[in-house]
Design a protein around this motif. Structure first.
Motif, PDB file in Angstrom:
ATOM      1  N   PRO A   1      33.677  42.443  37.450  1.00 13.81           N
ATOM      2  CA  PRO A   1      34.004  41.951  36.398  1.00 13.81           C
ATOM      3  C   PRO A   1      34.222  43.249  35.477  1.00 13.81           C
ATOM      4  O   PRO A   1      33.656  44.038  35.452  1.00 13.81           O
ATOM      5  N   LEU A   2      34.847  42.568  33.736  1.00 13.32           N
ATOM      6  CA  LEU A   2      35.165  43.636  33.850  1.00 13.32           C
ATOM      7  C   LEU A   2      33.640  44.285  32.416  1.00 13.32           C
ATOM      8  O   LEU A   2      33.052  43.279  32.520  1.00 13.32           O
ATOM      9  N   LEU A   3      34.021  45.323  32.527  1.00 11.21           N
ATOM     10  CA  LEU A   3      32.496  46.200  31.560  1.00 11.21           C
ATOM     11  C   LEU A   3      32.885  46.491  30.407  1.00 11.21           C
ATOM     12  O   LEU A   3      34.122  47.547  30.423  1.00 11.21           O
ATOM     13  N   SER A   4      32.120  46.135  29.726  1.00 12.53           N
ATOM     14  CA  SER A   4      32.396  46.659  27.861  1.00 12.53           C
ATOM     15  C   SER A   4      30.581  46.585  27.536  1.00 12.53           C
ATOM     16  O   SER A   4      29.772  45.864  28.025  1.00 12.53           O
ATOM     17  N   GLN A   5      30.724  47.419  25.945  1.00  9.48           N
ATOM     18  CA  GLN A   5      28.888  47.409  25.935  1.00  9.48           C
ATOM     19  C   GLN A   5      28.893  47.618  24.604  1.00  9.48           C
ATOM     20  O   GLN A   5      29.655  48.302  24.101  1.00  9.48           O
ATOM     21  N   LYS A   6      28.034  47.238  24.249  1.00 10.80           N
ATOM     22  CA  LYS A   6      28.053  46.989  22.879  1.00 10.80           C
ATOM     23  C   LYS A   6      26.750  48.361  22.180  1.00 10.80           C
ATOM     24  O   LYS A   6      28.089  49.009  21.518  1.00 10.80           O
ATOM     25  N   SER A   7      26.214  49.651  23.163  1.00 14.77           N
ATOM     26  CA  SER A   7      26.222  50.979  22.523  1.00 14.77           C
ATOM     27  C   SER A   7      27.474  51.716  23.019  1.00 14.77           C
ATOM     28  O   SER A   7      27.458  53.201  22.564  1.00 14.77           O
ATOM     29  N   SER A   8      28.466  50.978  23.889  1.00 11.82           N
ATOM     30  CA  SER A   8      29.663  52.044  24.042  1.00 11.82           C
ATOM     31  C   SER A   8      31.231  51.337  23.125  1.00 11.82           C
ATOM     32  O   SER A   8      32.004  51.137  23.722  1.00 11.82           O
ATOM     33  N   PRO A   9      31.006  50.964  21.943  1.00  7.70           N
ATOM     34  CA  PRO A   9      32.158  50.369  21.147  1.00  7.70           C
ATOM     35  C   PRO A   9      32.858  50.950  21.171  1.00  7.70           C
ATOM     36  O   PRO A   9      33.577  52.087  21.143  1.00  7.70           O
ATOM     37  N   GLY A  10      34.230  50.106  21.939  1.00  8.87           N
ATOM     38  CA  GLY A  10      35.974  50.672  22.262  1.00  8.87           C
ATOM     39  C   GLY A  10      35.380  51.255  23.925  1.00  8.87           C
ATOM     40  O   GLY A  10      37.190  51.342  23.955  1.00  8.87           O
ATOM     41  N   VAL A  11      34.786  51.259  24.748  1.00  9.50           N
ATOM     42  CA  VAL A  11      34.854  51.851  26.189  1.00  9.50           C
ATOM     43  C   VAL A  11      34.853  50.632  26.931  1.00  9.50           C
ATOM     44  O   VAL A  11      34.296  49.929  26.955  1.00  9.50           O
ATOM     45  N   ILE A  12      35.911  50.379  27.957  1.00 13.16           N
ATOM     46  CA  ILE A  12      36.093  49.883  28.580  1.00 13.16           C
ATOM     47  C   ILE A  12      36.391  50.221  29.759  1.00 13.16           C
ATOM     48  O   ILE A  12      37.010  50.359  30.045  1.00 13.16           O
ATOM     49  N   VAL A  13      35.981  49.328  31.226  1.00 10.63           N
ATOM     50  CA  VAL A  13      36.229  49.636  32.237  1.00 10.63           C
ATOM     51  C   VAL A  13      36.394  48.560  32.951  1.00 10.63           C
ATOM     52  O   VAL A  13      35.700  47.418  33.030  1.00 10.63           O
ATOM     53  N   ALA A  14      37.671  48.500  33.911  1.00 14.36           N
ATOM     54  CA  ALA A  14      37.555  47.977  35.087  1.00 14.36           C
ATOM     55  C   ALA A  14      38.360  47.547  36.126  1.00 14.36           C
ATOM     56  O   ALA A  14      39.570  48.862  35.784  1.00 14.36           O
ATOM     57  N   ASN A  15      38.818  47.550  36.922  1.00 11.82           N
ATOM     58  CA  ASN A  15      39.884  46.836  37.639  1.00 11.82           C
ATOM     59  C   ASN A  15      40.514  46.612  37.315  1.00 11.82           C
ATOM     60  O   ASN A  15      41.226  45.410  36.889  1.00 11.82           O
ATOM     61  N   GLY A  16      42.466  46.330  38.425  1.00 10.90           N
ATOM     62  CA  GLY A  16      43.898  46.299  37.418  1.00 10.90           C
ATOM     63  C   GLY A  16      44.733  46.105  38.354  1.00 10.90           C
ATOM     64  O   GLY A  16      44.652  47.596  39.217  1.00 10.90           O
ATOM     65  N   ASN A  17      46.195  46.124  38.064  1.00  9.79           N
ATOM     66  CA  ASN A  17      47.757  46.810  38.644  1.00  9.79           C
ATOM     67  C   ASN A  17      48.095  46.646  37.288  1.00  9.79           C
ATOM     68  O   ASN A  17      48.461  45.888  36.767  1.00  9.79           O
ATOM     69  N   MET A  18      49.222  47.910  36.999  1.00 13.78           N
ATOM     70  CA  MET A  18      50.578  46.933  36.798  1.00 13.78           C
ATOM     71  C   MET A  18      51.415  46.517  36.820  1.00 13.78           C
ATOM     72  O   MET A  18      51.737  46.270  38.435  1.00 13.78           O
ATOM     73  N   GLY A  19      52.420  46.144  36.214  1.00 19.17           N
ATOM     74  CA  GLY A  19      53.156  44.973  37.050  1.00 19.17           C
ATOM     75  C   GLY A  19      53.298  43.665  35.763  1.00 19.17           C
ATOM     76  O   GLY A  19      53.407  43.956  35.427  1.00 19.17           O
ATOM     77  N   ARG A  20      54.380  42.639  36.323  1.00 19.77           N
ATOM     78  CA  ARG A  20      54.729  41.457  36.444  1.00 19.77           C
ATOM     79  C   ARG A  20      53.652  40.449  35.460  1.00 19.77           C
ATOM     80  O   ARG A  20      52.741  40.001  34.454  1.00 19.77           O
TER      81      ARG A  20
END
Length: 685
Positions: free
Chosen positions: A394-413
């Motif tokens: 799942p998408l990753l974000s943490q309270k201790s690192s505000p604004g930092v997000i890591v996720a798998n994905g793709n560009m496209g429509r």
């Protein structure tokens, strides 16, 4: 059982270089099923293996020992319940209803004699000695202990579910700490403040109950009842949706409740509503939010950043085509073909959106200019993320690192759900812009305020990590040739300098059953000083979201973050700076008995006496949103009441049930993170 430890010196050499991480390896004789963190600083790890064995990990995941060896055989399904009031207190509930207690996160434990088999355990959020226990045996008795399980007394019968106040915040809101909410076998919701010496019935015909920090949720067939802590859970507001039978409470804040409404538990998508601060009014935020009974809604809250969420949705046209297809009556091979077409219709038309204002407006996500080449000239090209569905990461974000997000994905429509050609993307500005940091799908986690990022390709034995927030990937660690890294995780605060890596392997010499290893990878030897707190010259940066020029909930917010390239210990406690704004119309919502029409709150009925029955001696039709911190007050015309009507709970409930307002959306919107589901029970035929 074979449990052993190997140090890095034994694997890779006799000494560590100055720029190398320290690695400790533990092999287990089974796969790890789940775990929880325990202790004042969440430094103790309690693991449960698939064979039912329990282990206690300490020293940053380097040392493990077997605990509660009595839990075997029939007790292999043991559950671990942690206290909110005492971070070192845990209870172990055996598969046959036995109970153990530990005051040191499982290091030592004591079996408690209850005299009855326990099916559910509820620990009080502020009084560590108070425990509620339920039994599933008739007559469904409820027991209370006020001395941490040493002695028990039966306080009620015919109880399906019993809950304390959700947390200490509710107790601070003048809800008695002895309050218990209980759902009975006759579907009555009862409230007691004296351990059932007396009770008060709140509602009837209730199928399910759930509490959050601000709201109480109850379900009836096709109906969700909502109560607010702001009014001490006395009034009950009805949220009714025709032809909808399933409600999922996604997320709550001090000022909002987010509810997904679907036609059934097996629906492919649903409509998301957002409430006002009292739960008395719901506004339709977005239609066709992707949903499944296993994963819930396909959305996530961006931790650490107020009002930010990401979500995967489907357009109205495709959703209508799907509904028409589902309505077709076919059998045999045609039914199989119809099911396949319906699945493809959903999976090929999912788009990702992000909001920064609690779902009022939603936008596509953009990647760096270098990433646009992957769209091959497509005029509608944006970044789409795997949030919860169609992924094991799942998408990753943490309270201790505000604004930092890591996720798998793709560009496209749209989201490419049928392809393994996924990339790893990272944002350091709350999802406003993204950069690719890895090819193919990865498992990942981060710590140290987002400075340390660890990743591994799916089905790979190789771990790589960055010590400067993903800017450079300078190290690779091989776990073992016949291993597959299945997960990477960190302690809950995610401020430490170590990560734990879970790798699955097969011990062919013993049998073919899969087992797990845990690698503790520590970077502490690379840090030699504490971070300097001078914002200009020091090791921290002040990050302001791109939307910080606007006010949200009456304030502007900036976040203090460690600079990702600084090799220092981050011990800063307060990481948020706020500036209150002058109050404006956006800081107010319509009061009871009023509805917003063209930005103005107008009365639903033109009967002043009836409106006075909902309020005190006067009212304006407006109230400040709960949790809003704006300065000053807006001036609205006040209506004086000639008399004050006493608000009994019956009058209050009846009036407010008729004043629920559900409005249509004007902009694409929806919100955020699944907490629990409330299901309508099917009637027996």
């Amino acid at each position: 059982m074979q449990l052993y430890f190997l140090l890095l010196a034994g694997l890779f050499g006799a000494a560590l270089a100055d720029d190398e991480a320290e690695i400790h390896l533990t092999n287990f004789d089974a796969r790890i099923k789940d775990f929880l963190w325990c202790g004042v600083d969440s430094s103790i790890l309690i693991l449960r293996a698939e064979n039912g064995k329990l282990f206690r990990g300490s020293s940053k995941g380097k040392i493990y020992k077997r605990i509660l060896q009595e839990l075997n055989g029939a007790n292999a399904s043991a559950r671990v319940v942690k206290s909110e009031a005492n971070p070192n207190l845990v209870y172990f509930l055996g598969g046959s209803g036995e109970l153990w207690i530990s005051n040191n996160c499982g290091d030592t434990s004591k079996m408690l004699k209850t005299g009855f088999p326990i099916s559910q355990l509820r620990l009080h959020p502020s009084v560590s000695d108070w425990v509620l226990a339920q039994t599933s045996l008739e007559p469904r008795s409820l027991y209370l202990s006020q001395d941490s399980g040493l002695n028990w007394q039966k306080i009620s019968e015919n109880i399906i579910q019993a809950e304390w106040p959700f947390n200490t915040e509710q107790i601070k809101a003048e809800i008695a700490e002895s309050t218990i909410y209980a759902l009975t076998t006759s579907k009555q919701l009862l409230q007691t403040t004296d351990f059932f010496k007396s009770t008060k019935m709140i509602a009837e015909g209730i199928d399910a109950l759930a509490l959050t920090e601000t709201f109480m949720f109850l379900t009836r067939p096709n109906e969700l009842l909502v109560s607010s802590v702001h009014e001490h859970f006395v009034p009950t507001y009805s949220f009714t949706s025709e032809n909808k039978s399933h409600f999922t409470v996604l997320h709550t804040t001090k000022s909002r409740a987010l509810v997904l409404v679907t036609s059934s538990l097996d629906a492919a998508f649903g409509d998301l509503y957002v409430s006002d601060s009292y739960g008395s009014r719901f506004e339709l935020s977005v239609r066709n939010c992707i949903y499944s009974s296993i994963h819930g809604a396909d959305f996530a809250r961006i931790e650490g950043v107020e009002g930010s969420y990401v979500a995967n949705v489907m357009g109205d046209r495709v959703a209508n085509d799907y509904k028409k297809l589902e309505e077709e009556k076919v059998e045999g091979a045609m039914a199989t073909r119809k099911s396949k077409i319906a699945t493809q219709l959903v999976q090929n038309n999912i788009k990702s959106f992000i909001t920064y204002d609690y779902g009022k407006t939603w936008k596509y996500m953009r990647a760096s200019d270098e990433e646009l080449h992957s769209c091959f000239g497509d005029d509608i090209c944006s970044l789409h993320l795997f949030i919860r569905r169609f992924t094991t990461v799942p998408l990753l974000s943490q309270k201790s690192s505000p604004g930092v997000i890591v996720a798998n994905g793709n560009m496209g429509r749209s989201l490419n759900t049928n392809s393994l050609d996924r990339q790893v993307y990272m944002s350091r500005d709350g999802g406003y812009s993204w950069e690719q940091i890895g090819s193919k799908a990865h498992v990942h986690d981060m710590t140290d305020g987002g400075s340390i990022v660890a990743m591994a390709k799916l089905s790979s034995p190789v771990l790589r990590y960055s010590l400067n927030g993903g800017k450079e990937w300078v190290k690779e660690i091989m776990t073992r040739e016949n291993a597959t890294i299945t997960a990477i995780f960190t302690e809950p605060n995610a401020n430490g300098q170590y990560v734990l890596v879970l790798a699955e392997f097969f011990n062919v010499s013993i049998d073919e059953s899969p087992r797990h290893s845990i690698y503790s990878i520590s970077f502490g030897n690379l840090y030699t000083r504490k971070c300097r707190q001078d914002m200009e010259e020091g090791d921290y940066e002040l990050w302001k979201p791109h939307y910080s020029k606007w006010c949200l909930m009456g304030r502007k917010v900036a976040y203090i973050r460690k600079r990702p390239s600084m090799m220092c210990y981050d011990d800063l406690k307060e990481k948020i700076q706020t500036e209150d704004c002058e109050c404006s119309a956006g800081d107010y919502e319509c009061d009871h008995g009023f509805v917003r029409v063209n930005s103005t709150c107008v009365p639903i009925v033109n009967d002043t006496a009836e409106l006075c029955s909902l309020h005190k001696s006067q009212f304006t039709g407006y109230r400040k949103i709960a949790g809003d911190s704006c300065r000053g007050e807006m001036s609205y015309k006040s209506i004086e009441c000639e008399y004050s009507v006493m608000k009994s709970s019956n009058v209050w409930t009846i009036l407010l049930l008729s004043l629920i307002h559900i409005s249509e959306p004007t902009r694409l919107g929806m919100i955020s993170y699944a907490v629990f589901c409330l299901k309508k029970k099917k009637k027996k035929k």
